[in-house]
Design a protein around this motif. Structure first.
Motif, PDB file in Angstrom:
ATOM      1  N   MET A   1       0.733  -1.100  -0.143  1.00 26.70           N
ATOM      2  CA  MET A   1      -0.091   0.002  -0.140  1.00 26.70           C
ATOM      3  C   MET A   1       0.853   1.129   0.023  1.00 26.70           C
ATOM      4  SD  MET A   1      -2.918   1.109   2.739  1.00 26.70           S
ATOM      5  CE  MET A   1      -3.828  -0.510   2.644  1.00 26.70           C
ATOM      6  N   THR A   2       0.590   2.348  -0.999  1.00 22.88           N
ATOM      7  CA  THR A   2       1.213   3.630  -0.806  1.00 22.88           C
ATOM      8  C   THR A   2       0.429   4.425   0.066  1.00 22.88           C
ATOM      9  OG1 THR A   2       1.952   3.082  -2.955  1.00 22.88           O
ATOM     10  CG2 THR A   2       1.978   5.492  -2.265  1.00 22.88           C
ATOM     11  N   SER A   3       1.186   4.982   1.045  1.00 21.98           N
ATOM     12  CA  SER A   3       0.727   6.186   1.820  1.00 21.98           C
ATOM     13  C   SER A   3       0.480   7.427   1.233  1.00 21.98           C
ATOM     14  CB  SER A   3       1.251   6.167   3.237  1.00 21.98           C
ATOM     15  OG  SER A   3       2.571   7.121   2.762  1.00 21.98           O
ATOM     16  N   PRO A   4      -0.469   8.259   1.442  1.00 24.02           N
ATOM     17  CA  PRO A   4      -0.805   9.688   0.862  1.00 24.02           C
ATOM     18  C   PRO A   4       0.634  10.588   0.964  1.00 24.02           C
ATOM     19  CG  PRO A   4      -2.642   8.862   1.867  1.00 24.02           C
ATOM     20  CD  PRO A   4      -1.595   8.116   2.295  1.00 24.02           C
ATOM     21  N   GLU A   5       1.244  10.326   2.165  1.00 29.86           N
ATOM     22  CA  GLU A   5       2.550  11.157   2.445  1.00 29.86           C
ATOM     23  C   GLU A   5       3.575  10.906   1.519  1.00 29.86           C
ATOM     24  OE1 GLU A   5       0.709   9.127   4.752  1.00 29.86           O
ATOM     25  OE2 GLU A   5       0.052  10.791   5.980  1.00 29.86           O
ATOM     26  N   VAL A   6       3.534   9.754   0.968  1.00 31.82           N
ATOM     27  CA  VAL A   6       4.630   9.485   0.024  1.00 31.82           C
ATOM     28  C   VAL A   6       4.445  10.299  -1.262  1.00 31.82           C
ATOM     29  CG1 VAL A   6       5.632   7.534  -1.813  1.00 31.82           C
ATOM     30  CG2 VAL A   6       5.331   6.871   0.684  1.00 31.82           C
ATOM     31  N   VAL A   7       3.344  10.381  -1.823  1.00 29.82           N
ATOM     32  CA  VAL A   7       3.075  11.172  -3.031  1.00 29.82           C
ATOM     33  C   VAL A   7       3.126  12.621  -2.564  1.00 29.82           C
ATOM     34  CG1 VAL A   7       1.175  11.943  -4.566  1.00 29.82           C
ATOM     35  CG2 VAL A   7       1.476   9.538  -4.108  1.00 29.82           C
ATOM     36  N   ASP A   8       2.613  12.902  -1.382  1.00 24.71           N
ATOM     37  CA  ASP A   8       2.905  14.317  -0.999  1.00 24.71           C
ATOM     38  C   ASP A   8       4.320  15.029  -0.919  1.00 24.71           C
ATOM     39  OD1 ASP A   8       0.106  14.476  -0.850  1.00 24.71           O
ATOM     40  OD2 ASP A   8       0.060  14.368   1.155  1.00 24.71           O
ATOM     41  N   SER A   9       5.004  13.983  -0.310  1.00 24.99           N
ATOM     42  CA  SER A   9       6.468  14.194  -0.070  1.00 24.99           C
ATOM     43  C   SER A   9       7.159  14.596  -1.466  1.00 24.99           C
ATOM     44  CB  SER A   9       7.217  13.207   0.680  1.00 24.99           C
ATOM     45  OG  SER A   9       8.552  13.078   0.793  1.00 24.99           O
ATOM     46  N   ILE A  10       7.044  13.613  -2.268  1.00 25.19           N
ATOM     47  CA  ILE A  10       7.655  13.869  -3.746  1.00 25.19           C
ATOM     48  C   ILE A  10       7.135  15.316  -4.265  1.00 25.19           C
ATOM     49  CG2 ILE A  10       7.675  13.173  -6.116  1.00 25.19           C
ATOM     50  CD1 ILE A  10       7.558  10.345  -5.125  1.00 25.19           C
ATOM     51  N   ALA A  11       5.770  15.695  -4.480  1.00 26.36           N
ATOM     52  CA  ALA A  11       5.364  16.711  -4.894  1.00 26.36           C
ATOM     53  C   ALA A  11       5.821  18.067  -4.100  1.00 26.36           C
ATOM     54  CB  ALA A  11       3.781  16.928  -4.764  1.00 26.36           C
ATOM     55  N   GLU A  12       6.114  17.879  -2.812  1.00 22.78           N
ATOM     56  CA  GLU A  12       6.622  18.944  -2.129  1.00 22.78           C
ATOM     57  C   GLU A  12       7.964  19.204  -2.374  1.00 22.78           C
ATOM     58  OE1 GLU A  12       5.755  17.915   1.943  1.00 22.78           O
ATOM     59  OE2 GLU A  12       3.472  18.316   1.973  1.00 22.78           O
ATOM     60  N   ARG A  13       8.807  18.314  -2.522  1.00 21.69           N
ATOM     61  CA  ARG A  13      10.297  18.147  -2.648  1.00 21.69           C
ATOM     62  C   ARG A  13      10.428  18.892  -4.148  1.00 21.69           C
ATOM     63  NH1 ARG A  13      12.762  13.146  -2.554  1.00 21.69           N
ATOM     64  NH2 ARG A  13      10.725  12.262  -2.095  1.00 21.69           N
ATOM     65  N   LEU A  14       9.814  18.208  -5.056  1.00 18.09           N
ATOM     66  CA  LEU A  14       9.765  18.845  -6.484  1.00 18.09           C
ATOM     67  C   LEU A  14       9.433  20.440  -6.241  1.00 18.09           C
ATOM     68  CD1 LEU A  14      10.116  18.235  -9.227  1.00 18.09           C
ATOM     69  CD2 LEU A  14       7.632  17.431  -9.474  1.00 18.09           C
ATOM     70  N   ALA A  15       8.512  20.631  -5.595  1.00 19.40           N
ATOM     71  CA  ALA A  15       8.218  22.059  -5.775  1.00 19.40           C
ATOM     72  C   ALA A  15       9.349  23.134  -5.235  1.00 19.40           C
ATOM     73  CB  ALA A  15       6.892  22.250  -4.743  1.00 19.40           C
TER      74      ALA A  15
END
Length: 223
Positions: free
Chosen positions: A1-15
């Motif tokens: 399972m992928t936690s929402p935090e994984v996706v959010d972390s990538i987007a935040e670091r990318l920004a």
């Protein structure tokens, strides 16, 4: 399972990366079905949740970057992940395939020899040996050589056009890539979750890395 935090972390670091800078994102594929014992699971597909998570990641990435492309290991679960990322971002086209990302990947020299070893000892033990032993496991090349084989073409073209290039690979590849630039043991960086990713970009000629809470300014590469 992928936690929402994984996706959010990538987007935040990318920004946080300068908008004009090109970025490479090397991610593990999304959630897959169970791999039968004694097999590599080459044809095991993503779960419905995995497809949805990859689409969510694609939407998150597109919200930060307009130009997004994907390159994938030819293994089914990676290809499906790359395609779902494109769909989630509302992007046309298909993923390019690159065996350096898997099947066999950057570290394997003799798939028959290393394949038997993976099935006998397991990927966790293989990665631990790669990160801690001076000599590579049988059928595999030196870790530093494998890293350069993958990272050099991935990062050579990082310029200033604002592009995001997503590379979908496997946990056994990503775990080595994530641990190496930070000179950290596997127990510190931890095993990659589904869709976790390593971000790479260039600033003032230096190759920058971002993985979870770790950051490093550069990694020494030949050439």
């Amino acid at each position: 399972m992928t936690s929402p935090e994984v996706v959010d972390s990538i987007a935040e670091r990318l920004a946080m990366v300068p908008a004009e800078g090109d970025v490479a994102l090397i991610v593990r594929h999304a959630e897959r079905g169970e791999i039968p014992s004694g097999e590599f699971g080459t044809d095991v597909p993503l779960t419905a949740r995995g497809v949805a998570d990859a689409q969510r990641l694609g939407a998150a990435l597109r919200s930060v970057r307009e130009q997004v492309s994907t390159v994938s290991s030819p293994v089914l679960r990676c290809v499906q992940t790359a395609e779902a990322i494109l769909r989630g971002g509302g992007l046309p086209g298909v993923a390019a395939l690159d065996r350096m990302l898997g099947d066999p990947g950057p570290f394997v020299v003799d798939p028959e020899v290393s394949g038997k070893l993976f099935l006998q000892t397991g990927k966790f033990e293989i990665v631990h040996r790669q990160l801690s032993d001076a000599e590579p496991p049988p059928g595999m090349r030196l870790m530093a050589e494998g890293i350069e084989l993958l990272l050099c073409p991935t990062t050579d073209n990082l310029g200033n056009q604002g592009r995001l290039n997503v590379y979908v690979t496997h946990d056994a590849v990503l775990s080595v890539l994530a641990a190496t630039p930070f000179r950290s043991p596997l127990k510190t960086t931890g095993w990659p979750q589904y869709l976790e990713g390593l971000l790479l970009w260039r600033t003032a000629g230096l190759l920058q890395f971002s993985w979870r809470a770790f950051e490093r300014a550069s990694y020494s590469m030949r050439g």
